[in-house]
Scaffold this active site. Structure first.
Site, PDB file in Angstrom:
ATOM      1  N   ASP A   1      22.249  14.983  36.971  1.00 30.86           N
ATOM      2  CA  ASP A   1      23.582  15.477  37.327  1.00 30.86           C
ATOM      3  C   ASP A   1      23.890  16.759  36.548  1.00 30.86           C
ATOM      4  O   ASP A   1      24.935  17.384  36.747  1.00 30.86           O
ATOM      5  CB  ASP A   1      24.663  14.410  37.148  1.00 30.86           C
ATOM      6  CG  ASP A   1      24.745  13.875  35.729  1.00 30.86           C
ATOM      7  OD1 ASP A   1      23.958  14.310  34.867  1.00 30.86           O
ATOM      8  OD2 ASP A   1      25.606  13.015  35.478  1.00 30.86           O
ATOM      9  N   SER A   2      22.939  17.192  35.690  1.00 28.37           N
ATOM     10  CA  SER A   2      23.029  18.525  35.081  1.00 28.37           C
ATOM     11  C   SER A   2      22.980  19.600  36.164  1.00 28.37           C
ATOM     12  O   SER A   2      23.253  20.770  35.879  1.00 28.37           O
ATOM     13  CB  SER A   2      21.903  18.734  34.062  1.00 28.37           C
ATOM     14  OG  SER A   2      20.650  18.398  34.614  1.00 28.37           O
TER      15      SER A   2
ATOM     16  N   ASP B   1      20.047  10.746  39.147  1.00 34.18           N
ATOM     17  CA  ASP B   1      21.232  10.322  38.384  1.00 34.18           C
ATOM     18  C   ASP B   1      22.298   9.800  39.336  1.00 34.18           C
ATOM     19  O   ASP B   1      22.584  10.438  40.354  1.00 34.18           O
ATOM     20  CB  ASP B   1      21.832  11.519  37.627  1.00 34.18           C
ATOM     21  CG  ASP B   1      21.344  11.617  36.198  1.00 34.18           C
ATOM     22  OD1 ASP B   1      20.866  10.605  35.645  1.00 34.18           O
ATOM     23  OD2 ASP B   1      21.436  12.718  35.625  1.00 34.18           O
TER      24      ASP B   1
ATOM     25  N   LYS C   1      19.192   6.619  37.529  1.00 34.07           N
ATOM     26  CA  LYS C   1      19.541   6.615  36.101  1.00 34.07           C
ATOM     27  C   LYS C   1      21.055   6.522  35.962  1.00 34.07           C
ATOM     28  O   LYS C   1      21.790   7.185  36.684  1.00 34.07           O
ATOM     29  CB  LYS C   1      19.017   7.871  35.395  1.00 34.07           C
ATOM     30  CG  LYS C   1      19.409   7.957  33.928  1.00 34.07           C
ATOM     31  CD  LYS C   1      18.592   8.976  33.152  1.00 34.07           C
ATOM     32  CE  LYS C   1      19.015  10.399  33.316  1.00 34.07           C
ATOM     33  NZ  LYS C   1      20.410  10.696  32.943  1.00 34.07           N
TER      34      LYS C   1
ATOM     35  N   GLU D   1      24.318   6.164  32.906  1.00 33.21           N
ATOM     36  CA  GLU D   1      24.650   6.400  31.506  1.00 33.21           C
ATOM     37  C   GLU D   1      25.496   5.256  30.943  1.00 33.21           C
ATOM     38  O   GLU D   1      26.547   4.927  31.509  1.00 33.21           O
ATOM     39  CB  GLU D   1      25.448   7.707  31.363  1.00 33.21           C
ATOM     40  CG  GLU D   1      24.641   8.945  31.721  1.00 33.21           C
ATOM     41  CD  GLU D   1      25.413  10.240  31.511  1.00 33.21           C
ATOM     42  OE1 GLU D   1      26.548  10.192  30.962  1.00 33.21           O
ATOM     43  OE2 GLU D   1      24.891  11.283  31.898  1.00 33.21           O
TER      44      GLU D   1
ATOM     45  N   GLU E   1      19.413  10.705  24.253  1.00 35.11           N
ATOM     46  CA  GLU E   1      19.775  12.122  24.144  1.00 35.11           C
ATOM     47  C   GLU E   1      20.483  12.406  22.828  1.00 35.11           C
ATOM     48  O   GLU E   1      21.448  11.718  22.458  1.00 35.11           O
ATOM     49  CB  GLU E   1      20.678  12.495  25.336  1.00 35.11           C
ATOM     50  CG  GLU E   1      21.092  13.961  25.328  1.00 35.11           C
ATOM     51  CD  GLU E   1      21.672  14.452  26.650  1.00 35.11           C
ATOM     52  OE1 GLU E   1      21.644  13.707  27.654  1.00 35.11           O
ATOM     53  OE2 GLU E   1      22.158  15.599  26.671  1.00 35.11           O
TER      54      GLU E   1
HETATM   55  O1  KIV Z   1      21.239  15.319  33.916  1.00 37.47           O
HETATM   56  C1  KIV Z   1      20.280  15.554  33.155  1.00 37.47           C
HETATM   57  O2  KIV Z   1      19.640  16.608  33.197  1.00 37.47           O
HETATM   58  C2  KIV Z   1      19.928  14.526  32.186  1.00 37.47           C
HETATM   59  C3  KIV Z   1      18.890  14.875  31.156  1.00 37.47           C
HETATM   60  C4  KIV Z   1      19.471  15.760  30.133  1.00 37.47           C
HETATM   61  C5  KIV Z   1      18.272  13.679  30.568  1.00 37.47           C
HETATM   62  O3  KIV Z   1      20.462  13.464  32.210  1.00 37.47           O
END
Ligand code: KIV
Length: 272
Positions: free
Chosen positions: A53-54, A92, A122, A124, A191
């Site tokens: 989600d980055s 994510d 994934k 969080e 992280e």
């Molecule tokens: O969204 C992302 O890029 C991440 C990584 C930093 C692990 O969750």
């Protein structure tokens, strides 16, 4: 060209990642958000591609990851999946799609899996989201955990500084890691936490632990645009830059602009 020879060209699975941990083989993970980048990253031997989600920061220029939507993540994940043959593709679950209730979480998880063709998701958090994680795994969907600095909670933390430096937070993180492993997560991202705590987690769980700014672990993950040096403004201590694409792209675009302006592009060989 520096390169890494992939020993095993079979599609990477969650089972294979667990085997890699038990055999002491390190796992290389990178993000990707588009088809072309995913094709290159996959062919270069990365084991796990994260549609992070980055994308909210890197692709859309937002300050946080909170504003990316489920539809936008599905668009990015679909594009990545089309470019990948070998790597395991993890997507994510964006902010707000799994926190409301386990039922809503599992229904959004199923939607991502069905519409993108990715291999895993994934999420969080630890004990706070364990019910939804259990439900998603019960639905047959592999889940990777994410602890430490969890950017979807940035407004709660108020800072992107290193997490779990005090004993209470470190102890909670260790318990969360064990809980996620017991619940059936196939892997865990840590992280921005102290390297000594990462080492403890690596030794305490039998699932692969992937670090970012967390010292040595069973594997490492970086944001692809950061490690390629596209963004000059972001330079945390943990980031190793493997290229300077900012300069490469700026020079290339500058040359193109000059060639167009001075009429040297196109020349006779570039015309029909
Ligand atoms: O969204 C992302 O890029 C991440 C990584 C930093 C692990 O969750």
């Amino acid at each position: 060209m520096a390169g890494y020879l992939v020993e095993d060209s079979r599609k990477v699975t969650t089972l294979r990642l667990k085997e890699m941990k038990s055999q002491g083989k390190k796992i290389a993970m990178l993000t990707s958000y588009d088809f072309t980048t995913a094709t290159i990253v996959d062919a270069a031997g990365v084991d796990v591609i994260l549609v992070g989600d980055s994308a909210s920061n890197v692709m859309a220029g937002n300050q946080t990851t909170l504003s990316i939507t489920l539809d936008q993540m599905i668009y990015h994940a679909k594009s990545v999946v089309r470019g990948v043959q070998r790597a395991l593709v993890v997507c994510d679950m964006p902010f707000g799609t799994y926190q409301v209730s386990p039922l809503e979480g599992v229904s959004n998880a199923i939607r991502i899996m069905q519409q993108t063709g990715c291999d895993a998701l994934k999420l969080e958090g630890g004990v706070e989201i364990i019910d939804v994680i259990r439900k998603i795994i019960d639905a047959g969907i592999p889940v990777m955990g994410h602890l430490g600095l969890t950017p979807q909670s940035i407004n709660k933390f108020g800072t992107y500084a290193v997490r779990a430096k005090d004993m209470a937070e470190a102890e909670k993180l260790l318990q969360d890691a064990k809980l996620l492993a017991e619940a059936g997560c196939f892997g865990l991202v840590l992280e921005k936490i102290p390297a000594a705590l990462t080492q403890k987690v690596v030794e305490s769980v039998d699932i692969p632990v992937i670090g970012i700014g967390a010292g040595a672990a069973d594997g490492q993950v970086l944001v692809v645009d950061d490690m390629l040096g596209k963004n000059k403004g972001f330079s945390p201590k943990f980031l190793r830059r493997y290229a300077d694409l900012h300069t490469v792209i700026t020079d290339a675009v500058g040359s193109y602009v000059s060639d167009v302006k001075n009429s040297s592009f196109p020349d006779s060989t570039e015309c029909y």
